[in-house]
Design a protein around this motif. Structure first.
Motif, PDB file in Angstrom:
ATOM      1  N   ASP A  59       0.860  -1.190   0.000  1.00 43.43           N
ATOM      2  CA  ASP A  59       0.000   0.000   0.000  1.00 43.43           C
ATOM      3  C   ASP A  59       0.900   1.244   0.000  1.00 43.43           C
ATOM      4  OD1 ASP A  59      -2.170   1.729   0.200  1.00 43.43           O
ATOM      5  OD2 ASP A  59      -2.487   1.373   2.344  1.00 43.43           O
ATOM      6  N   TYR A  62       2.330   2.474   3.369  1.00 43.31           N
ATOM      7  CA  TYR A  62       1.432   2.430   4.525  1.00 43.31           C
ATOM      8  C   TYR A  62       1.387   1.029   5.138  1.00 43.31           C
ATOM      9  CZ  TYR A  62      -0.049   7.237   4.150  1.00 43.31           C
ATOM     10  OH  TYR A  62      -0.060   8.617   4.153  1.00 43.31           O
ATOM     11  N   HIS A 102      -1.891  -0.525  11.989  1.00 41.11           N
ATOM     12  CA  HIS A 102      -1.465  -1.809  11.449  1.00 41.11           C
ATOM     13  C   HIS A 102       0.013  -1.747  11.105  1.00 41.11           C
ATOM     14  CE1 HIS A 102      -3.290   0.889   8.411  1.00 41.11           C
ATOM     15  NE2 HIS A 102      -2.146   0.667   7.767  1.00 41.11           N
ATOM     16  N   PHE A 143     -10.801  -1.856   2.134  1.00 43.75           N
ATOM     17  CA  PHE A 143     -10.427  -2.064   0.736  1.00 43.75           C
ATOM     18  C   PHE A 143     -11.133  -3.292   0.149  1.00 43.75           C
ATOM     19  CE2 PHE A 143      -6.083   0.154   1.628  1.00 43.75           C
ATOM     20  CZ  PHE A 143      -6.694   1.394   1.547  1.00 43.75           C
ATOM     21  N   ARG A 196       1.427  13.179  11.621  1.00 45.90           N
ATOM     22  CA  ARG A 196       0.079  13.020  11.068  1.00 45.90           C
ATOM     23  C   ARG A 196      -0.253  11.573  11.428  1.00 45.90           C
ATOM     24  NH1 ARG A 196      -1.987   9.187   7.026  1.00 45.90           N
ATOM     25  NH2 ARG A 196      -3.856  10.113   6.147  1.00 45.90           N
ATOM     26  N   ASP A 198      -2.088   8.327  11.083  1.00 43.45           N
ATOM     27  CA  ASP A 198      -2.848   7.601  10.076  1.00 43.45           C
ATOM     28  C   ASP A 198      -3.959   6.765  10.704  1.00 43.45           C
ATOM     29  OD1 ASP A 198      -2.930   6.607   7.209  1.00 43.45           O
ATOM     30  OD2 ASP A 198      -2.707   4.698   8.256  1.00 43.45           O
ATOM     31  N   HIS A 202      -9.574   4.260  13.520  1.00 43.66           N
ATOM     32  CA  HIS A 202      -9.883   2.829  13.496  1.00 43.66           C
ATOM     33  C   HIS A 202      -9.185   2.013  14.589  1.00 43.66           C
ATOM     34  CE1 HIS A 202     -11.904   3.252   9.596  1.00 43.66           C
ATOM     35  NE2 HIS A 202     -10.908   4.026   9.231  1.00 43.66           N
ATOM     36  N   GLU A 255      -5.934  11.614  11.468  1.00 46.72           N
ATOM     37  CA  GLU A 255      -6.803  11.361  10.314  1.00 46.72           C
ATOM     38  C   GLU A 255      -8.111  10.778  10.836  1.00 46.72           C
ATOM     39  OE1 GLU A 255      -7.008   8.910   6.119  1.00 46.72           O
ATOM     40  OE2 GLU A 255      -6.147   8.010   7.900  1.00 46.72           O
ATOM     41  N   ASN A 257     -11.686  10.203  10.081  1.00 48.07           N
ATOM     42  CA  ASN A 257     -12.970   9.885   9.459  1.00 48.07           C
ATOM     43  C   ASN A 257     -13.954   9.539  10.580  1.00 48.07           C
ATOM     44  OD1 ASN A 257     -14.918   9.185   7.635  1.00 48.07           O
ATOM     45  ND2 ASN A 257     -13.945   7.276   6.989  1.00 48.07           N
ATOM     46  N   HIS A 324      -3.392  12.384  -0.775  1.00 47.91           N
ATOM     47  CA  HIS A 324      -3.015  11.251  -1.623  1.00 47.91           C
ATOM     48  C   HIS A 324      -4.096  10.185  -1.710  1.00 47.91           C
ATOM     49  CE1 HIS A 324      -2.414  10.042   2.434  1.00 47.91           C
ATOM     50  NE2 HIS A 324      -2.240   8.791   2.062  1.00 47.91           N
ATOM     51  N   ASP A 325      -5.188  10.343  -0.973  1.00 47.45           N
ATOM     52  CA  ASP A 325      -6.287   9.371  -1.036  1.00 47.45           C
ATOM     53  C   ASP A 325      -7.466   9.893  -1.840  1.00 47.45           C
ATOM     54  OD1 ASP A 325      -4.954   7.565   0.623  1.00 47.45           O
ATOM     55  OD2 ASP A 325      -5.832   8.411   2.446  1.00 47.45           O
ATOM     56  N   ARG A 410      -7.605   6.648  -6.193  1.00 50.31           N
ATOM     57  CA  ARG A 410      -6.522   7.358  -5.508  1.00 50.31           C
ATOM     58  C   ARG A 410      -5.322   7.587  -6.427  1.00 50.31           C
ATOM     59  NH1 ARG A 410      -5.671   4.606   0.324  1.00 50.31           N
ATOM     60  NH2 ARG A 410      -4.738   2.938  -0.911  1.00 50.31           N
TER      61      ARG A 410
HETATM   62  O1  TEU Z   1      -6.174   6.111   4.985  1.00 52.03           O
HETATM   63  C1  TEU Z   1      -7.127   5.540   5.836  1.00 52.03           C
HETATM   64  C2  TEU Z   1      -8.424   6.127   5.654  1.00 52.03           C
HETATM   65  O2  TEU Z   1      -8.629   6.980   4.819  1.00 52.03           O
HETATM   66  C3  TEU Z   1      -9.425   5.646   6.576  1.00 52.03           C
HETATM   67  O3  TEU Z   1      -9.132   6.222   7.813  1.00 52.03           O
HETATM   68  C4  TEU Z   1     -10.808   5.921   6.093  1.00 52.03           C
HETATM   69  O4  TEU Z   1     -11.702   5.759   7.155  1.00 52.03           O
HETATM   70  C5  TEU Z   1     -11.184   5.021   4.984  1.00 52.03           C
HETATM   71  O5  TEU Z   1     -10.343   5.217   3.882  1.00 52.03           O
HETATM   72  C6  TEU Z   1     -12.608   5.200   4.591  1.00 52.03           C
HETATM   73  O6  TEU Z   1     -12.830   4.962   3.235  1.00 52.03           O
HETATM   74  C7  TEU Z   1      -4.885   6.006   5.417  1.00 52.03           C
HETATM   75  C8  TEU Z   1      -3.935   6.491   4.369  1.00 52.03           C
HETATM   76  O7  TEU Z   1      -4.167   7.847   4.134  1.00 52.03           O
HETATM   77  C9  TEU Z   1      -4.077   5.644   3.156  1.00 52.03           C
HETATM   78  O8  TEU Z   1      -3.269   6.072   2.105  1.00 52.03           O
HETATM   79  C10 TEU Z   1      -3.733   4.224   3.517  1.00 52.03           C
HETATM   80  O9  TEU Z   1      -3.982   3.378   2.433  1.00 52.03           O
HETATM   81  C11 TEU Z   1      -4.543   3.744   4.719  1.00 52.03           C
HETATM   82  O10 TEU Z   1      -4.541   4.685   5.781  1.00 52.03           O
HETATM   83  C12 TEU Z   1      -3.954   2.494   5.272  1.00 52.03           C
HETATM   84  O11 TEU Z   1      -2.775   2.768   5.953  1.00 52.03           O
END
Ligand code: TEU
Ligand code: CA
Length: 549
Positions: A59, A62, A102, A143, A196, A198, A202, A255, A257, A324-325, A410
């Motif tokens: 990834d 990541y 992770h 994913f 930052r 990540d 979760h 981050e 969400n 980047h996402d 992405r």
């Molecule tokens: O992204 C994780 C992320 O965006 C989640 O927290 C979110 O809840 C989910 O995508 C919902 O669709 C981070 C990084 O920015 C990403 O590039 C990595 O692939 C991911 O973590 C795994 O490390």
């Protein structure tokens, strides 16, 4: 309270795609060091680099197999140390990505954990027996597919919210936390300026790992309710803060969400001693699952205003529209066909001058756009590939899948940075690891440096203005023209000083009246149209900034 990181303008770097310094087609740390003067000159104070750790790259970094080593493709620890000291020498700061939801499945912790059921690190990850010959529960991963992977060595399944090569650490386990904190201190003692964090949303899982409701009888059902901002998550944040964060003068951005304005203060309230800021997701997940739609200005007004008001005088926002996402913002919200430059700059003014620390994602400052994909081979991102398989299984045609991923994928934001009109856009002397967007001869840094009306020079002007005016940093935000369907307008107010930002978020001209919001020409300090004619009419995607007092 004033803070250095509140006054900073931040820039996010995706190392693989930023600048290749040694001609192997892959961006690297020395490439970043080469470009520090560019960033300094733009007005950047704070740099966030995405993972540069040792990783098998399932990834793109990541998935970390050693938190204290640099990915060989990116350089060496000496290169990192040099980057850090060159950043500091220019009066800038550097934060790194803390990916601790992770690890990679190649991390020694996981190798030990998987080796036997009674290994001391068994409990560092989440292992469970299967249920009726299948996975322990019905959770669908972020994913796609199951969140569980069967491991034949010990005949149990391990939990992974992201790819099967990203097993989730078990945050209930105190030894895990201690090991993570040691690693964090190691970096902080090196002199980095923060993290930052990540996927922090979760870390906490529903303790029973029970099946989620599955009314549609899917093989795996959406599982966010069981691990996104789950009850008790803040206890982990407090623990991390008490053990590590509070002991350093750093900036942290989680981050986050699944966090909404009504609970934002619990995360970033100044007296909470938790995080400096969060990247909230409300404005970037508006149209799920129908990706690609433009939000109505009214919807954006509601979301941004809620966040601005929730944190006024209490905490601080992180402002961003790209990373980047996500797909490129000008492709997502703007109008690349008819008003590329105007919409890129209008969106810039819109988010950049709110209260908070603005983040710019590499290439955003030149208005880079989404790229073109012709076949499955054109996608690199593991999440795009998983989505492809999923949609194929649902009977979707190749055309439909490409269309969907073109609007959501992405990979759009991971094409190499467009530096100039040379081969490979000046990113590398050789064919880059990933294709360059075909529009690089039109959209690139070198050309825009020369052009006073370029997107780049508009960003430069925004940054300069923000640095000159405390009101644009600390001032209170007030929504204006709330009911105007096209214009997003807001006021910033501080100790008698006042600014108004006006953005026409549409491809048609837009009006308001002097009764609604009286303004004078002489007050206009910045705009994205060379010539403006009517005081109460905005051209398509026109943005203006007024200094009232
Ligand atoms: O992204 C994780 C992320 O965006 C989640 O927290 C979110 O809840 C989910 O995508 C919902 O669709 C981070 C990084 O920015 C990403 O590039 C990595 O692939 C991911 O973590 C795994 O490390
Ligand atoms: Ca390289």
């Amino acid at each position: 309270m004033a803070n250095w990181w509140k006054e900073a303008v931040a820039y996010q770097i995706y190392p693989r795609s930023f600048k290749d310094s040694n001609g192997d087609g892959i961006g690297d740390l020395n490439g970043i060091t080469e470009k520090l003067d560019y960033l300094k000159d733009l007005g950047i104070d704070l740099i966030w680099i995405c993972p540069m750790y040792k990783s098998p790259n399932d990834d793109n970094g990541y998935d970390i197999s050693d938190y204290q080593q640099i990915m060989a493709e990116f350089g060496t620890m000496a290169d990192f140390d040099r980057l850090l000291s060159e950043v500091h020498a220019r009066g800038m700061r550097l934060i790194i990505d803390l990916v601790v939801n992770h690890t990679s499945d190649e991390h020694p912790w996981f190798l030990e954990s998987r080796s036997s059921r009674d290994n001391p690190k068994r409990d560092w990850y989440t292992w469970r027996d299967g249920k009726n010959g299948a996975e322990p529960n019905n959770w669908e991963g972020i994913f796609k597919g199951s969140t569980w992977e069967f491991d034949p060595v010990t005949e149990q399944y391990f939990l992974h919210l992201f790819t099967r090569r990203q097993p989730d650490l078990n945050w209930e386990n105190h030894d895990v936390r201690r090991a993570v904190y040691d690693m964090m201190r190691w970096w902080l003692d090196k002199g980095i300026d923060g993290f930052r964090i990540d996927a922090i949303a979760h870390l906490k899982k529903e303790p029973l790992l029970a099946d989620v409701p599955n009314p549609d009888k899917l093989r795996y059902a959406p599982s966010m309710k069981s691990h996104l901002n789950y009850d008790g998550l803040l206890d982990y944040v407090d623990d991390m803060s008490r053990n590590v964060l509070q002991h350093y003068d750093i900036v942290t951005v989680g981050e986050m969400n699944g966090l909404f304005a009504d609970h934002a203060e619990e995360w970033v309230g100044e007296h909470r001693n938790r995080l400096s800021m969060v990247f909230q997701f409300e404005h970037v997940r508006l149209w799920e699952p129908e990706a690609g739609l433009r939000p109505e200005p009214a919807v954006l007004k509601k979301i941004f205003t809620a966040w601005q008001e929730a944190l006024e005088g209490k905490g601080w926002n992180a402002l961003y529209v790209e990373n980047h996402d996500l797909t490129r913002i000008t492709s997502r919200w703007g109008d690349t066909e008819h008003h590329w430059r105007e919409s890129a700059t209008c969106i810039a003014a819109l988010y950049f001058l709110m209260q908070g620390t603005p983040f710019i994602y590499q290439g955003q400052e030149i208005g880079m756009t989404n790229t073109r994909f012709n076949s499955l081979d054109d996608f690199d991102d593991v999440s795009a590939k998983n989505m492809w398989r999923e949609m194929e299984a649902q009977g979707k045609s190749e055309e439909e899948i490409i269309a969907f991923l073109t609007n959501t994928g992405r990979d759009n934001s991971r094409t190499p940075m467009q530096w100039n009109t040379w081969p490979n856009a000046g990113f590398s002397e050789v064919k880059p690891w990933y294709h360059v967007n075909a529009n690089f001869e039109m959209i690139n840094v070198a050309s825009q440096q020369q052009d006073p009306d370029s997107v780049l020079n508009f960003y430069r002007a925004l940054i300069k203005l923000r640095k000159q005016e405390r009101t644009l940093i600390y001032g209170r935000y007030e929504l204006e023209l709330a009911d105007n369907p096209q214009i997003y307008a807001y006021r910033r107010v501080l100790d008698g000083a006042e600014f108004v930002v006006l953005c026409n978020m549409s491809s048609k001209s837009a009006r308001w009246t002097s009764d609604e919001l009286p303004l004078e020409w002489a007050q206009c300090v910045l705009g994205n149209y060379p010539q403006v004619d009517e005081l109460y009419r905005l051209h398509p995607w026109e943005a203006r900034v007024y200094k009232l007092a």
